[in-house]
Design an enzyme around this catalytic site. Structure first.
Site, PDB file in Angstrom:
ATOM      1  N   PRO A 132     -10.082  30.334 -26.296  1.00  0.00           N
ATOM      2  CA  PRO A 132      -9.440  31.576 -25.845  1.00  0.00           C
ATOM      3  C   PRO A 132      -8.957  31.517 -24.397  1.00  0.00           C
ATOM      4  CG  PRO A 132     -11.368  32.089 -27.163  1.00  0.00           C
ATOM      5  CD  PRO A 132     -11.361  30.599 -26.997  1.00  0.00           C
ATOM      6  N   GLU A 385       0.517  22.235 -29.576  1.00  0.00           N
ATOM      7  CA  GLU A 385       0.396  20.848 -29.120  1.00  0.00           C
ATOM      8  C   GLU A 385       1.146  20.612 -27.814  1.00  0.00           C
ATOM      9  OE1 GLU A 385      -0.073  17.546 -31.557  1.00  0.00           O
ATOM     10  OE2 GLU A 385      -0.069  18.690 -33.414  1.00  0.00           O
ATOM     11  N   GLY A 386       1.044  21.584 -26.932  1.00  0.00           N
ATOM     12  CA  GLY A 386       1.692  21.501 -25.632  1.00  0.00           C
ATOM     13  C   GLY A 386       2.962  22.326 -25.611  1.00  0.00           C
ATOM     14  N   SER A 388       6.520  24.003 -24.301  1.00  0.00           N
ATOM     15  CA  SER A 388       7.680  23.345 -23.688  1.00  0.00           C
ATOM     16  C   SER A 388       7.493  23.207 -22.184  1.00  0.00           C
ATOM     17  CB  SER A 388       8.949  24.134 -24.001  1.00  0.00           C
ATOM     18  OG  SER A 388       9.301  24.020 -25.366  1.00  0.00           O
TER      19      SER A 388
END
Length: 405
Positions: A132, A385-386, A388
């Site tokens: 979180p 997953e990361g 931008s």
């Protein structure tokens, strides 16, 4: 070194066409139904397992492709079929990548097959990293792993969020901190075997897109796992922590980052598949939809938009293929080429699906046409997953050599 070529081999084309046929015949006809149901599509996963697509053997074979293109080709075709169903089928591979990236050969041999199960008893796995208060900022991770010297066990406590297959997985791979003072360099990965007491599902998220893929919180309360569930082993962890305390080494040893670095080109390929699906649908629509007595593709405004869409898709695919080839041939991502591929492909999917909706006009805004779902699905590719922004940060640090914040 495997020479780079844009010419696919006969085997690669055969696999691509086989996966494409499954996407066209199984995924597309049921995509809208599972999107509306927002449930794990077990029958679809089981059908994929029955034909050998959802299996360790298949994904291992594609990952072993010396050109690096096996996984990107598979991902693009599955997500061309549907992103939510595609992620339901491929979500296990992120957990498998976490074990492969950080585990010993014995751990890989033990746990990766268990993640898939068998065609008669299908299983899924979950990779649990985000929290979180620790998404992009993995150094803020609070889930603790404490070593019990007396029993040789590890005890895990904390809450994970945004976990694909979280709570319903047969095997969970959990990233936890063993030395909070070291930040991200004090992390390690653990396998939580099936049926381990103390692990439970928290909130299941109702999402904007990829709704056929299960996403939930994972709650860990006094979860005790054997010492051999520490990926890589304790000796390796102790040595790495000692180097970190002495200021030696880099963040490349971080357990979560090792997994994400290996998966970003594959995620980019997923985004390419979504973008390509939207572009193809918009192209066919523009050829047949008539306004003012002629197909709308006769108008430059529409035709030029389609030209831009196709150009971006092809550019994104080339970035994904380059990164995948570099990874397969052991070349370092000196300019963060893996992040480049994920950044550009994710942004492309979001832009191209929006343009497809625009070409369809009012029809593009309804659930009677699939581009609306494709646009919703594409949104996550600039986030998970990361984000931008994180990809740009990684690239900027790589090309500048400056610790940009």
């Amino acid at each position: 070194m495997t020479p780079f070529s844009l010419h696919l081999s006969d085997d690669q084309r055969t696999v691509r066409d086989w996966v494409h046929a499954f996407a066209a015949d199984v995924l597309r006809p049921s995509a809208a139904e599972w999107d509306e149901r927002e449930e794990t599509p077990w029958p679809v996963i089981q059908e994929a397992a029955r034909i050998g697509l959802y299996s360790l053997d298949f994904f291992s074979a594609q990952a072993s492709d010396p050109t690096g293109l096996g996984i990107p080709l598979t991902m693009e075709e599955l997500f061309w079929g549907d992103a939510g169903l595609g992620l339901a089928i491929t979500g296990t591979t992120l957990a498998a990548a976490g074990v492969v990236a950080n585990g010993t050969p014995d751990q890989v041999a033990t746990w990766v097959p268990a993640m898939f199960g068998t065609p008669d008893d299908v299983k899924v796995a979950a990779f649990c990293s985000s929290e979180p208060d620790a998404g992009s900022d993995v150094s803020a991770m609070r889930t603790r792993a404490v070593y019990d010297e007396a029993g040789g066990d590890w005890v895990l406590d904390g809450v994970k969020t945004w976990a694909t297959n979280g709570g319903i997985a047969h095997v969970h791979v959990v990233v936890a901190t063993v030395d909070p003072a070291l930040g991200a360099r004090g992390h390690a990965s653990f396998v939580v075997p099936p049926g381990t007491p103390g692990l439970g599902q928290g909130q299941k998220f109702r999402k904007h897109g990829i709704r056929a893929s299960h996403t939930a919180e994972v709650v860990l309360e006094n979860v005790r796992v054997p010492g051999d569930c520490l990926l890589g082993g304790k000796d390796k962890l102790d040595a790495r922590l000692a180097r970190a305390r002495d200021g030696v080494g880099s963040g490349r040893g971080n357990a979560a980052m090792a997994t994400f670095e290996s998966s970003r080109p594959a995620v980019g390929a997923q985004a390419v598949g979504i973008a390509r699906a939207a572009y193809e649908y918009a192209l066919d629509y523009a050829r047949t939809r008539e306004q003012f007595g002629r197909p709308i593709i006769d108008n430059q405004g529409v035709a030029f938009t389609l030209a831009d869409m196709r150009t971006r898709i092809d550019a994104a695919r080339l970035l994904v293929w380059r990164a995948s080839w570099m990874a397969a041939t052991g070349q370092a991502f000196d300019a963060a080429e893996g992040s480049m591929s994920k950044l550009y492909a994710g942004e492309t999917a979001k832009q191209v699906t929006a343009q497809a909706m625009q070409i369809l006009g009012g029809n593009g805004f309804t659930r009677e046409y699939p581009v609306e779902r494709m646009h919703r699905d594409s949104a996550v590719y600039t986030v998970f997953e990361g984000t931008s922004e994180i990809q740009r940060l990684v690239i900027a640090r790589s090309i500048s050599g400056v610790p940009i914040r």
